[in-house]
Design a protein around this motif. Structure first.
Motif, PDB file in Angstrom:
ATOM      1  N   UNK A   1       9.400   3.033   0.429  1.00  0.00           N
ATOM      2  CA  UNK A   1       8.195   3.774   0.025  1.00  0.00           C
ATOM      3  C   UNK A   1       6.967   3.007   0.501  1.00  0.00           C
ATOM      4  N   UNK A   2       6.280   3.578   1.493  1.00  0.00           N
ATOM      5  CA  UNK A   2       5.085   2.929   2.029  1.00  0.00           C
ATOM      6  C   UNK A   2       3.895   3.347   1.181  1.00  0.00           C
ATOM      7  N   UNK A   3       3.151   2.372   0.678  1.00  0.00           N
ATOM      8  CA  UNK A   3       1.947   2.730  -0.070  1.00  0.00           C
ATOM      9  C   UNK A   3       0.766   2.876   0.890  1.00  0.00           C
ATOM     10  N   UNK A   4      -0.204   3.677   0.455  1.00  0.00           N
ATOM     11  CA  UNK A   4      -1.413   3.912   1.259  1.00  0.00           C
ATOM     12  C   UNK A   4      -2.588   3.910   0.297  1.00  0.00           C
TER      13      UNK A   4
ATOM     14  N   UNK B   1      -4.408  -0.793  -3.708  1.00  0.00           N
ATOM     15  CA  UNK B   1      -3.819  -1.647  -2.645  1.00  0.00           C
ATOM     16  C   UNK B   1      -3.329  -2.995  -3.173  1.00  0.00           C
ATOM     17  N   UNK B   2      -2.661  -2.958  -4.308  1.00  0.00           N
ATOM     18  CA  UNK B   2      -2.059  -4.196  -4.817  1.00  0.00           C
ATOM     19  C   UNK B   2      -0.543  -4.173  -4.669  1.00  0.00           C
ATOM     20  N   UNK B   3       0.028  -2.955  -4.796  1.00  0.00           N
ATOM     21  CA  UNK B   3       1.453  -2.789  -4.490  1.00  0.00           C
ATOM     22  C   UNK B   3       1.510  -2.451  -3.007  1.00  0.00           C
ATOM     23  N   UNK B   4       2.129  -3.323  -2.229  1.00  0.00           N
ATOM     24  CA  UNK B   4       2.038  -3.136  -0.764  1.00  0.00           C
ATOM     25  C   UNK B   4       3.128  -2.246  -0.204  1.00  0.00           C
ATOM     26  N   UNK B   5       4.197  -2.102  -0.933  1.00  0.00           N
ATOM     27  CA  UNK B   5       5.239  -1.121  -0.648  1.00  0.00           C
ATOM     28  C   UNK B   5       6.362  -1.307  -1.646  1.00  0.00           C
ATOM     29  N   UNK B   6       7.349  -0.387  -1.598  1.00  0.00           N
ATOM     30  CA  UNK B   6       8.451  -0.430  -2.561  1.00  0.00           C
ATOM     31  C   UNK B   6       9.752  -0.069  -1.850  1.00  0.00           C
ATOM     32  N   UNK B   7      10.854  -0.509  -2.452  1.00  0.00           N
ATOM     33  CA  UNK B   7      12.163  -0.087  -1.955  1.00  0.00           C
ATOM     34  C   UNK B   7      12.941   0.486  -3.133  1.00  0.00           C
ATOM     35  N   UNK B   8      13.469   1.692  -2.938  1.00  0.00           N
ATOM     36  CA  UNK B   8      14.306   2.317  -3.976  1.00  0.00           C
ATOM     37  C   UNK B   8      15.757   2.152  -3.560  1.00  0.00           C
ATOM     38  N   UNK B   9      16.542   1.530  -4.443  1.00  0.00           N
ATOM     39  CA  UNK B   9      17.962   1.335  -4.134  1.00  0.00           C
ATOM     40  C   UNK B   9      18.778   2.514  -4.659  1.00  0.00           C
ATOM     41  N   UNK B  10      20.028   2.583  -4.226  1.00  0.00           N
ATOM     42  CA  UNK B  10      20.773   3.821  -4.511  1.00  0.00           C
ATOM     43  C   UNK B  10      21.096   4.035  -5.982  1.00  0.00           C
ATOM     44  N   UNK B  11      21.014   2.968  -6.824  1.00  0.00           N
ATOM     45  CA  UNK B  11      21.229   3.157  -8.265  1.00  0.00           C
ATOM     46  C   UNK B  11      19.946   3.598  -8.978  1.00  0.00           C
ATOM     47  N   UNK B  12      18.865   3.789  -8.216  1.00  0.00           N
ATOM     48  CA  UNK B  12      17.614   4.250  -8.821  1.00  0.00           C
ATOM     49  C   UNK B  12      16.625   3.128  -9.114  1.00  0.00           C
TER      50      UNK B  12
ATOM     51  N   UNK C   1      -2.913  -9.354 -13.223  1.00  0.00           N
ATOM     52  CA  UNK C   1      -2.572  -7.931 -13.323  1.00  0.00           C
ATOM     53  C   UNK C   1      -3.268  -7.228 -14.484  1.00  0.00           C
ATOM     54  N   UNK C   2      -3.630  -8.007 -15.535  1.00  0.00           N
ATOM     55  CA  UNK C   2      -4.305  -7.366 -16.674  1.00  0.00           C
ATOM     56  C   UNK C   2      -5.716  -6.870 -16.322  1.00  0.00           C
ATOM     57  N   UNK C   3      -6.222  -7.314 -15.174  1.00  0.00           N
ATOM     58  CA  UNK C   3      -7.566  -6.869 -14.771  1.00  0.00           C
ATOM     59  C   UNK C   3      -7.529  -5.538 -14.019  1.00  0.00           C
ATOM     60  N   UNK C   4      -6.329  -5.010 -13.774  1.00  0.00           N
ATOM     61  CA  UNK C   4      -6.223  -3.825 -12.904  1.00  0.00           C
ATOM     62  C   UNK C   4      -5.452  -2.690 -13.573  1.00  0.00           C
ATOM     63  N   UNK C   5      -5.905  -1.475 -13.304  1.00  0.00           N
ATOM     64  CA  UNK C   5      -5.113  -0.295 -13.657  1.00  0.00           C
ATOM     65  C   UNK C   5      -4.503   0.218 -12.365  1.00  0.00           C
ATOM     66  N   UNK C   6      -3.196   0.275 -12.320  1.00  0.00           N
ATOM     67  CA  UNK C   6      -2.550   0.734 -11.086  1.00  0.00           C
ATOM     68  C   UNK C   6      -2.298   2.235 -11.171  1.00  0.00           C
ATOM     69  N   UNK C   7      -2.669   2.964 -10.132  1.00  0.00           N
ATOM     70  CA  UNK C   7      -2.393   4.403 -10.136  1.00  0.00           C
ATOM     71  C   UNK C   7      -1.704   4.816  -8.840  1.00  0.00           C
ATOM     72  N   UNK C   8      -0.953   5.906  -8.927  1.00  0.00           N
ATOM     73  CA  UNK C   8      -0.149   6.380  -7.799  1.00  0.00           C
ATOM     74  C   UNK C   8      -0.240   7.899  -7.705  1.00  0.00           C
TER      75      UNK C   8
END
Ligand SMILES: NC(=O)c1ccc[n+]([C@@H]2O[C@H](COP(=O)([O-])OP(=O)(O)OC[C@H]3O[C@@H](n4cnc5c(N)ncnc54)[C@H](OP(=O)(O)O)[C@@H]3O)[C@@H](O)[C@H]2O)c1
Length: 387
Positions: free
Chosen positions: A170-173, A241-252, A286-293
């Motif tokens: 999962x590429x973040x933008x 732009x704090x999460x630079x990308x993600x990987x989802x594995x087959x177990x979820x 991390x407590x200084x940021x609200x992460x949204x997607x």
């Protein structure tokens, strides 16, 4: 000690690479520096880093550089395409940083890979246009190290994992400057488009981020880097732009990579791979940021849709996408076309292209040339305008 050639040393990535090098002089020595047109900055870099060789875009600029260098400087001054290839392949070089702009980076990057150098790759357009050739030429697993922050994140998340375990990457933008500002995109000026909310980058990639073409190019880059089909690559808008990308594995299970948005991190990771360097960056509280997607908006940002279409068709279509985009972005920056003309032009050129499957270097540049001419001619005749 790693012996470096940095192609694109006067650009955003090049300058940040030199900052990392300056912090760790016991680990890195600069042998080659490749610039484009910026004679005065290259002069400064020569005086600071004392490279053995440098390269400029053309003979005129190389002569100009010679004239302004103080007497006694022994740096050899090369120019043009052959000069960049020299810098990328000289025997003393162990690592090449590929950070030139657009398709200009393809030939030296491919030459470096063929010469068995390790390549720290920022120049995504090299993979978008010549991914098949670069992949074929790779001889070692760790020969091509991504510098793009998203790809560096995925590279790190996949380390030690089997490809079969991976469901999606999962590429973040960030979404660029207009994700949250619901402005009329047809009225956007170049000045507004290059004001990226999180990253300080060169003008071309800043516009690509604003149109979201950058994310589309990154999807194609990821297909080549990680050998994954389009169906296993997702895009997620994440304005902080704090999460630079993600990987989802087959177990979820989903693994995420977080860090400060600072390109020196992925640059340093690639330069010193496999060991990490102690960079003095501020801590990420991390407590200084609200992460949204958010899911991507293909209607408002049609460049993303076009890039995914080119990725699906494959063969020569990404070359056409890239060339039309390079010309359109340059014309937009030069005030010749509007922001929303960029996808219109690219789509028009893609529509008249009959894709070819087997690409050699000559064919890639012939198609690139064709697509540039078609895009230019649409701009000159006003054929991009739907109004
Ligand atoms: N900036 C980032 O944060 C970032 C992040 C990820 C990936 N990237 C990728 O890294 C690459 C460079 O981006 P950037 O932001 O550093 O761009 P940039 O600031 O515009 O710098 C581009 C560099 O390439 C040189 N150059 C331009 N055209 C050239 C040509 N025709 N031949 C030889 N050299 C040429 C420039 O030289 P002069 O300035 O001397 O003319 C400069 O050194 C791009 O592919 C981009 O997508 C950048």
């Amino acid at each position: 000690m790693k012996y470096l050639s940095i192609l694109g040393s006067t650009g955003s990535i090049g300058r940040q690479t030199l900052e990392v090098v300056s912090q760790f002089p016991e680990r890195f020595k600069v042998l080659g520096l490749g610039a484009g047109k910026n004679v005065s900055l290259l002069k400064e870099q020569i005086l600071t880093f004392k490279p053995k060789w440098v390269c400029m875009l053309d003979k005129e600029r190389a002569e100009g550089l010679k004239k302004i260098l103080p007497k006694g400087i022994k740096t050899e001054i090369l120019y043009g395409e052959e000069g960049y290839v020299e810098l990328a392949t000289r025997p003393e070089v162990s690592l090449v940083v590929s950070a030139m702009l657009g398709i200009s980076g393809l030939k030296p990057t491919l030459a470096a890979i063929k010469a068995e150098k390790t390549v720290a790759l920022a120049n995504k357009e090299a993979l978008v246009t010549g991914g098949n050739l670069i992949k074929k030429a790779i001889k070692r697993e760790d020969q091509l190290l991504p510098v793009d922050s998203e790809h560096s994140a995925i590279f790190q998340l996949l380390s030690g994992r089997r490809k079969e375990e991976v469901k999606h990457i999962i590429l973040t933008a960030s979404g660029g400057p207009f994700w949250e500002r619901k402005v009329d995109l047809s009225r956007i000026t170049p000045q507004e488009a290059i004001q990226h909310p999180r990253w300080s980058m060169g003008a071309k990639i800043s516009v690509d981020s604003a149109t979201l073409m950058n994310k589309g190019l990154e999807v194609i880059e990821a297909m080549w880097l990680f050998d994954l089909g389009l169906e296993r690559i997702k895009i997620l808008i994440h304005p902080q732009s704090l999460v630079h990308s993600l990987v989802e594995f087959k177990d979820g299970t989903i693994f995420a990579h977080l860090s400060q948005p600072d390109m020196k991190l992925p640059i340093a990771f690639a330069l010193n791979y496999p060991e990490r360097l102690e960079l003095s960056l501020p801590p990420l509280n991390l407590w200084e940021h609200n992460l949204s997607f958010f899911p991507p908006d293909f209607e408002r940002f049609p460049c993303l849709k076009l890039a995914l279409k080119a990725a699906k068709i494959g063969g020569s279509m990404p070359v056409v996408l890239n060339a039309a985009n390079e010309v359109a972005v340059e014309s937009f920056l030069g005030g010749k076309i509007g922001f929303t003309d960029i996808p219109r032009l690219i789509e028009a050129v893609m529509q008249i292209h009959k894709p070819i499957k087997d690409l050699d270097l000559e064919t890639i540049f012939a198609i690139d040339n064709w697509a540039r001419k078609e895009t230019m001619s649409l701009i000159e005749t006003g054929g991009n305008n739907n109004d």
